[in-house]
Design a protein around this motif. Sequence first.
Motif, PDB file in Angstrom:
ATOM      1  N   GLN A   1      -8.822   0.010  -5.218  1.00  0.00           N
ATOM      2  CA  GLN A   1      -9.157  -0.653  -3.955  1.00  0.00           C
ATOM      3  C   GLN A   1     -10.576  -1.215  -3.964  1.00  0.00           C
ATOM      4  O   GLN A   1     -10.934  -2.018  -3.097  1.00  0.00           O
TER       5      GLN A   1
ATOM      6  N   TRP B   1      -5.067  -2.295   5.783  1.00  0.00           N
ATOM      7  CA  TRP B   1      -5.719  -1.886   4.533  1.00  0.00           C
ATOM      8  C   TRP B   1      -6.465  -0.562   4.711  1.00  0.00           C
ATOM      9  O   TRP B   1      -6.364   0.339   3.873  1.00  0.00           O
TER      10      TRP B   1
ATOM     11  N   SER C   1       0.841  -1.209   0.000  1.00  0.00           N
ATOM     12  CA  SER C   1       0.000   0.000   0.000  1.00  0.00           C
ATOM     13  C   SER C   1       0.869   1.249   0.000  1.00  0.00           C
ATOM     14  O   SER C   1       0.612   2.197  -0.746  1.00  0.00           O
TER      15      SER C   1
END
Lengths: 306, 147
Positions: A220, A192, A68
């Motif tokens: 995403q 996340w 990420s």
Amino acid sequence: MNRLLKISNSVLTFLIFFSLLLASCRSGGKGEKKDADSLVVSGADATVYEDIKQAEKIFYTLPSPLESAMLIKSAGALFEDNLLNPIENTKNYSTNKSMALNLGIYTCDLSFASLYDQTQLIINYMNAAKKMADGLGILDAISEEDIDKLEANIHNTDVIMDIVSQTYLNSNSYLEENSQPAIAAIVLAGGWLEGLYISTQLVDMKDFDGNKLVGRIIDQKLSVDILIRLLESNAGHPAVDELINEVKRVKVVFDKITLTTSPVRPEYDQTTNVTVLKSEVTSDLSPEVFQELSVLVAEIRSNLIK
Amino acid sequence: MKIVKIATALILLVFAAGLNADGQCKAFAKRTCLPELGFYTHDGNYHATVLSEGEEAELYKTFFSDMEYRLSVCGDENLPPVQFTVIDANNNILFSSKESNNTKTWDFKLQSSQQLRIVLKVSSSGQQGGTPVQGCVAIMFGFKIKP
């Protein structure tokens, strides 16, 4: 008496053998079984599909905190330390849920700091992640040697990324292998959500159209369903059930984005030995829907770090 | 009293056996699968389990267009080859290790981000009867920014 002893020994031997058999079955089948997807396939793929029947174990995997952070950096975003969860908050986390969530969150913050060479923050956030891992009883996820190695290589991004990757691997493998998949899922969810929070906060609305970071946020949408399936595979755990409801709110907003992808065409590049998966994608995220997503994720995240 | 002792020993034995099998997979994944990632950075995620010959596992993951990936699949040395198949959201097969000499790694990049499914299957040894061979199977991902 001797005969009785012989019989009880035989029974004991049988019990041990049977128990070992049970234990090995448990190890092999710890994942859920699922019916094979119904597939209608013809042509060359059919022979490969013939072999695909029923999975003994299903993994739902999310972009890791390191991945990420790398996506944020590769989109050209700048570092903002005020977006990170302050390390002073570590003292507020005493439940398994809050420690698991914030292990994911601090690991994402650590990854973000690592990629932007924020030397002091790297050490601070590694220590914050260690506190969470220690609190969860994860043995040796982050050792003192890891911290020493980090300090000794504080200007070497490759070594730092390796250490972050290893410590994250240690944490989630420990949880998975010690029958705590729900806690492992919460860690992944925390990481996340933090990645989504940082990226949405870094978008400059004056530069919305064609913004690369916005493109990564749209991507995403592909992971939100995986996250829900991961959490639902651990449903029944109160903390997981609460998270499912929160993530479903995020999905409601992502569902307002239409993603259209053309069929994927694999093309092998002989010079690099890399296969390129070619396809075109279109999406329609409006600034209004983006703002809705950004506000919602910030609200959820503020509750997670309380 | 003797029964209690035996029962305790039995419970400990079962527990230890279970932990041992799982613990082996973590060590196995780090020792065998991780080095296969080469110059790619491991993402830190852990996916390993114990499978018997003929059994399958599957994995769902989103792959991003900015990255170049290496997928590495490993099976215990006592297992027959572990094959893997990469499938897109429309159930099209994008790669099959079976058709690439049972390779253990696959390097790829994407023009646009995709959610993919990877199916792992331990081949059958073809031997009739007896207890099926069982061992650890792991899948790991490495990434780097597209050059």
